[in-house]
Design an enzyme around this catalytic site. Structure first.
Site, mmCIF file in Angstrom:
data_model
loop_
_atom_site.group_PDB
_atom_site.id
_atom_site.type_symbol
_atom_site.label_atom_id
_atom_site.label_comp_id
_atom_site.label_asym_id
_atom_site.label_seq_id
_atom_site.Cartn_x
_atom_site.Cartn_y
_atom_site.Cartn_z
ATOM 1 N N ARG A 183 -35.670 1.006 17.524
ATOM 2 C CA ARG A 183 -35.268 2.398 17.287
ATOM 3 C C ARG A 183 -35.486 2.865 15.840
ATOM 4 O O ARG A 183 -34.767 3.733 15.349
ATOM 5 C CB ARG A 183 -33.803 2.617 17.671
ATOM 6 C CG ARG A 183 -33.543 2.517 19.135
ATOM 7 C CD ARG A 183 -34.356 3.541 19.925
ATOM 8 N NE ARG A 183 -34.100 3.411 21.333
ATOM 9 C CZ ARG A 183 -34.749 2.553 22.136
ATOM 10 N NH1 ARG A 183 -35.726 1.801 21.674
ATOM 11 N NH2 ARG A 183 -34.444 2.477 23.412
ATOM 12 N N SER A 223 -28.897 8.506 24.728
ATOM 13 C CA SER A 223 -28.039 7.539 24.022
ATOM 14 C C SER A 223 -27.679 8.137 22.665
ATOM 15 O O SER A 223 -28.562 8.544 21.920
ATOM 16 C CB SER A 223 -28.781 6.232 23.763
ATOM 17 O OG SER A 223 -29.336 5.718 24.938
ATOM 18 N N GLU A 268 -27.865 6.941 16.956
ATOM 19 C CA GLU A 268 -29.287 6.969 17.274
ATOM 20 C C GLU A 268 -29.804 8.388 17.013
ATOM 21 O O GLU A 268 -30.948 8.593 16.628
ATOM 22 C CB GLU A 268 -29.505 6.597 18.751
ATOM 23 C CG GLU A 268 -30.938 6.198 19.011
ATOM 24 C CD GLU A 268 -31.432 6.576 20.373
ATOM 25 O OE1 GLU A 268 -31.607 7.777 20.626
ATOM 26 O OE2 GLU A 268 -31.661 5.663 21.165
HETATM 27 N N1 EPU Z 1 -23.621 -0.763 30.712
HETATM 28 C C1 EPU Z 1 -22.324 -0.765 31.186
HETATM 29 N N2 EPU Z 1 -21.619 0.414 31.196
HETATM 30 C C2 EPU Z 1 -22.160 1.580 30.749
HETATM 31 C C3 EPU Z 1 -23.479 1.585 30.276
HETATM 32 C C4 EPU Z 1 -24.206 0.401 30.261
HETATM 33 O O1 EPU Z 1 -21.805 -1.799 31.587
HETATM 34 O O2 EPU Z 1 -21.453 2.588 30.775
HETATM 35 C C5 EPU Z 1 -24.378 -2.014 30.710
HETATM 36 C C6 EPU Z 1 -25.494 -1.973 31.762
HETATM 37 O O3 EPU Z 1 -25.047 -2.389 33.013
HETATM 38 C C7 EPU Z 1 -26.497 -2.939 31.181
HETATM 39 C C8 EPU Z 1 -26.334 -2.741 29.691
HETATM 40 O O4 EPU Z 1 -25.073 -2.161 29.481
HETATM 41 O O5 EPU Z 1 -26.185 -4.258 31.478
HETATM 42 C C9 EPU Z 1 -27.430 -1.879 29.101
HETATM 43 O O6 EPU Z 1 -27.439 -0.608 29.735
HETATM 44 P P1 EPU Z 1 -28.812 0.157 30.086
HETATM 45 O O7 EPU Z 1 -29.765 -0.758 30.770
HETATM 46 O O8 EPU Z 1 -28.472 1.417 30.783
HETATM 47 O O9 EPU Z 1 -29.473 0.457 28.673
HETATM 48 P P2 EPU Z 1 -28.878 0.886 27.242
HETATM 49 O O10 EPU Z 1 -28.994 -0.289 26.347
HETATM 50 O O11 EPU Z 1 -27.532 1.501 27.385
HETATM 51 C C10 EPU Z 1 -31.203 1.590 26.366
HETATM 52 C C11 EPU Z 1 -31.825 2.718 25.583
HETATM 53 C C12 EPU Z 1 -32.128 3.903 26.502
HETATM 54 C C13 EPU Z 1 -32.968 3.430 27.690
HETATM 55 C C14 EPU Z 1 -32.253 2.278 28.407
HETATM 56 C C15 EPU Z 1 -33.077 1.706 29.557
HETATM 57 C C16 EPU Z 1 -30.893 2.532 23.335
HETATM 58 C C17 EPU Z 1 -29.963 3.100 22.332
HETATM 59 N N3 EPU Z 1 -30.922 3.147 24.518
HETATM 60 O O12 EPU Z 1 -29.925 2.010 26.805
HETATM 61 O O13 EPU Z 1 -32.897 4.747 25.695
HETATM 62 O O14 EPU Z 1 -33.167 4.482 28.615
HETATM 63 O O15 EPU Z 1 -32.024 1.213 27.450
HETATM 64 O O16 EPU Z 1 -34.046 0.863 29.080
HETATM 65 O O17 EPU Z 1 -31.602 1.571 23.049
HETATM 66 C C18 EPU Z 1 -32.264 7.044 25.358
HETATM 67 O O18 EPU Z 1 -31.701 6.705 24.344
HETATM 68 O O19 EPU Z 1 -32.196 8.197 25.808
HETATM 69 C C19 EPU Z 1 -33.133 6.057 25.957
HETATM 70 C C20 EPU Z 1 -34.179 6.406 26.644
#
Ligand code: EPU
Length: 338
Positions: free
Chosen positions: A165, A237, A334
């Protein structure tokens, strides 16, 4: 010909639907107009702020002094050599329109990034990533205008200094560059990338990994987690996933045995902040006034309508404090504050 407007309300140009006025505002639709806007600002000694889709910014309630340049440079060209294709897009193109284009052509590489809001030019700035692919994997080069001189410069991928990021363009020096076009490498040979947990789960009992199907799967998964920004104000995010040392991870894991952690190549561990906000701090779905953390994804901050930048900032800071109190981790935004 460019038309510079005074006092343009910026809430109209951000997906959080927040922000005061730009002192001066101009939308540019090609490189000549971009240079002309930059030169005008330099002549009048106005600070320059570049805006793309406004999907990753929080604009202050007092607005932005100087000239805000909205990038609307469009156009997509491609060059094929065997299986490899170089696609160059104007930085003001909607990123998902570019992905729809490459998928329709049968070109692999960008599909996992489907439905991320914003423009092409914004994607290298924070090295946008989702579902196992990030811009650093697919970008070949970009062109940018140095807003201190009006001169054009080409950046190779290593010169972009990509990190999770982050990139050169997030640094104090990098902020002087106005990205005008980006070149990506894609390929006609099938290359399905479905190792990300959500995608793996989605394709569990299937073997049909065609390009359209992967794009549809990503869109489907995203729709269950992210609100539609045309309905509910959001910047996706709001915070970055924190990166901690193995020692910190082991200590947290002893307290929260279920805590996932993703080891990076250099040994440090990336933690899913969404999980921490949801399972440790219990903030998923929390609403204070007009602001909240989304009920389906705790990392996504939403403006339920009428929130001010001050209200969002105070809410975000209270979340940072709660995370620090529970885990000792200092989390970072972010979203970029303007
Ligand atoms: N999780 C929870 N509860 C929640 C949210 C997430 O338990 O309320 C857990 C999920 O089950 C999973 C883990 O946390 O095990 C990660 O969640 P997720 O796969 O949804 O991804 P993220 O790390 O929250 C990142 C990016 C997003 C991207 C997703 C999918 C960052 C800051 N964000 O989110 O980025 O869509 O991965 O790859 O790195 C965005 O920021 O808009 C974006 C596109």
């Amino acid at each position: 010909m460019i038309t510079i407007l005074p006092a343009e309300p910026l809430h109209r140009h951000t997906t959080l639907n927040v922000g005061g006025e730009a002192e001066y505002f101009v939308a540019v639709k090609d490189k000549t107009e971009a240079v002309s806007a930059v030169t005008t600002a330099l002549e009048k000694n106005l600070p320059i702020t570049i805006l793309g889709g406004g999907s990753n910014v929080l604009v202050s309630d007092s607005g932005i002094k100087g000239l805000v340049i909205k990038n609307k440079i469009t156009g997509i060209t491609s060059e094929q050599s065997g299986d490899n294709i170089l696609v160059t897009a104007g930085a003001g193109e909607v990123f998902d329109d570019l992905i729809a284009h490459t998928v329709a052509k049968g070109w692999w590489g960008l599909e996992n990034l489907s439905h991320i809001p914003g423009t092409v030019g914004a994607t290298p700035v924070q090295n946008v990533g989702a579902y196992g692919v990030e811009i650093a994997d697919v970008l070949v080069s970009l062109t940018a205008i140095d807003t201190r001189t009006g001169e054009e410069r080409v950046f190779s991928a290593p010169e972009c200094e990509f990190w999770y990021r982050r990139s050169f363009f997030k640094s104090a020096l990098g902020r002087h560059y106005f990205i005008t076009s980006v070149t990506f490498k894609v390929q006609s040979e099938a290359n399905p990338q479905i190792a990300y947990r959500d995608l793996e789960r989605y394709f569990k009992d299937q073997t049909d990994y065609d390009l359209e199907h992967i794009r549809a799967a990503v869109i489907d998964i995203r729709s269950t987690k992210f609100p539609d920004w045309s309905v509910l104000g959001t910047a996706g995010s709001f915070f970055q996933n924190p990166i901690v040392s193995p020692t910190v991870y082991t200590e947290l894991k002893s307290r929260y045995p279920e805590l996932p952690g993703y080891e990076q190549t250099d040994g440090v561990v990336k933690l899913p902040l969404g999980w921490i906000l949801d399972k440790i701090v219990g903030l998923k779905g929390l609403r204070v006034g007009n602001v909240g953390m989304y009920e389906n994804q705790a990392l996504v901050l939403v403006n339920y309508g009428g929130a001010t930048a001050a209200e969002i900032t105070a809410f975000a800071e209270s979340i940072q404090e709660k995370v620090a109190a529970a885990t000792g981790i200092e989390i970072e935004w972010e979203v970029t504050k303007l």
